[in-house]
Enzyme design. Structure first.
Site, short mmCIF file in Angstrom:
data_model
loop_
_atom_site.label_atom_id
_atom_site.label_comp_id
_atom_site.label_asym_id
_atom_site.label_seq_id
_atom_site.Cartn_x
_atom_site.Cartn_y
_atom_site.Cartn_z
N PHE A 145 63.13 41.75 -57.81
CA PHE A 145 62.14 40.73 -57.23
C PHE A 145 61.23 40.08 -58.37
CE2 PHE A 145 57.82 39.59 -55.91
CZ PHE A 145 58.42 38.91 -54.47
N ASP A 230 59.92 41.75 -66.85
CA ASP A 230 58.95 41.53 -65.78
C ASP A 230 58.22 42.44 -65.71
OD1 ASP A 230 57.35 40.67 -63.57
OD2 ASP A 230 59.19 40.02 -62.42
N LYS A 259 49.54 40.20 -61.84
CA LYS A 259 48.63 41.13 -60.93
C LYS A 259 47.60 41.70 -61.45
CE LYS A 259 52.09 41.77 -57.45
NZ LYS A 259 53.48 41.71 -57.54
#
Ligand code: PLP
Length: 404
Positions: A145, A230, A259
């Site tokens: 993802f 990531d 985030k």
């Protein structure tokens, strides 16, 4: 129009008629939040055990972050990159230092950070590695993802994320996660990068086998392939370390961050790397109107300062050890596996006995605990890292009540 009088049910109905149905949220309508607690429009309190997928690592309404935000709001919020601002340069320096890197490129959302890493790797491939024009290949993992743009969903293995969004961007090849040999075999002369999550979040908090990240580092160095980690969800304290790569003492060529970098207040993402890699960008070749804006940078600088002190990582390791010790002490018949690291856990349900995770999350919601199912059969736990031991106990007792 007043929204004051609307109860949860009215909000759910209004969303149903006026918002695109691109999410299927639990029917809780949050109006206020503080620390690990949120309150809904009907005045009911819940514990937030998702923390906006790790964007709220420092908890809601963190006093230090609110103070910085209020100060910066009164100074300057947006300049665009046509001019410099007095928060961007220290942000770049401080983030580069935290990452042990030389350079930073600031964007807004995680997906933009990943897009930036992809563009970096391709240009580096053509200009530094010498790959023939338009032949660059990037390796990615099964069940990855990395976001929702058309390029990123082009290499997703989740049909739900891809269906009817083609034609897809070429130049990616999917390999199994956690398999160093598969990586080694898939690399050819045109391979410019391996893009991966050091722990796969959306796939259900999948921790790769011990030693995998070290092997990845070695293979990428030997074969002149960029190792792109990531760490948008796994980084900035979640695992009890600044980066999940630190768990194996490994440093990638590029970190992608997002985030929690924005303190749960402003979206901000960044790629951090060395000069010979991020140096491939030239004026006009990449950018964003809001990328590197002074408000987001001021907040991110406070986040970096707190991470630099190391207290939150220590607290997360202690609380994480306690969480896993307690979770593994139960003999829940519905559960087949408990995975994770730090304050990040995936509870895998028995497909036959328990069925899907969503009904469990609904029951937990009625008990006052907000969790999110992922990949249908896992319950994902990711509380704000500032959670206390008593609060953690409260949550674990609720889990026990619902899972036993
Ligand atoms: C959330 C996430 C993204 C995308 O971030 P957005 O801010 O939602 O675009 C990318 N990669 C990982 C690992 C993520 O968890």
């Amino acid at each position: 129009m007043t929204t004051m009088a609307m109860n949860s049910q009215a909000h759910v109905e209004m969303m149903d008629s006026c918002s695109a149905h691109n999410y299927h949220p639990l029917p809780v309508v949050i109006a206020e939040a503080d620390g690990v607690w949120v309150t809904d429009v009907d005045g009911k309190r819940y514990m937030d055990f998702l923390a906006a997928y790790s964007a709220v690592n420092f908890g809601h309404s963190h006093a230090g972050l609110l103070e910085i935000t209020q100060q910066q709001l009164k100074r300057v919020t947006l300049t665009s990159r046509a001019f410099l601002n007095d928060q961007l340069s220290p942000f770049c320096k401080e983030l580069a230092d935290l990452c042990g890197m030389e350079m930073v490129l600031a964007m807004n959302t995680g997906a933009e950070g990943v897009e930036t890493a992809i563009k970096t790797a391709r240009r580096w491939g053509y200009r530094v590695k010498g790959v023939p024009a338009n032949q660059a290949k990037i390796l990615v993992c099964d069940q990855n993802f990395h976001g929702r743009t058309t390029t990123i969903i082009s290499f997703s293995t989740d049909e739900c994320a891809r269906e009817d969004f083609g034609p897809y961007t070429p130049g990616f090849e999917v390999i199994p996660y956690g398999d160093a040999e598969a990586l080694s075999k898939a690399i050819d002369d045109n391979t410019v990068a391996f893009l991966m999550e050091p722990i796969q979040g959306e796939a259900g908090i999948i921790v790769p086998p011990d030693g995998y990240l070290k092997q990845v580092r070695q293979i990428c160095s030997d074969r002149k392939v960029l190792f792109i980690a990531d760490e948008i969800q796994s980084g900035l304290g979640r695992t009890g370390y600044t980066f999940a790569c630190d768990c194996e003492g490994v440093k990638p060529d590029l970190y992608v961050l997002g985030k929690a970098l924005g303190g749960g207040i402003m979206p901000i993402s960044a790629v951090a790397s060395s000069k010979d890699i991020l140096g491939v960008f030239t004026p006009g070749s990449h950018g964003s109107t809001f990328g590197g804006n002074p408000l987001a940078c001021a907040i991110a600088r406070k986040v970096i300062e707190m991470l630099d002190q190391g207290d939150i990582q220590r607290h997360t390791r202690e609380m994480g050890d306690y969480l896993f010790k307690r979770l593994r002490s139960f003999d829940w018949p519905n559960v087949t596996m408990i995975r994770g690291r730090g304050l990040w856990a995936g509870i895998e349900l028995d497909r036959e006995k328990a069925g899907k995770a969503k009904p469990f999350c609904e029951r937990l919601m009625h008990e006052g605990l907000l969790c999110k199912d992922t990949h249908e059969y896992s319950i994902r736990l990711a509380p704000p890292l500032v959670i206390s031991k008593d609060e953690l106990d409260w949550a674990i007792d609720k889990l026990d009540k619902v899972l036993r």
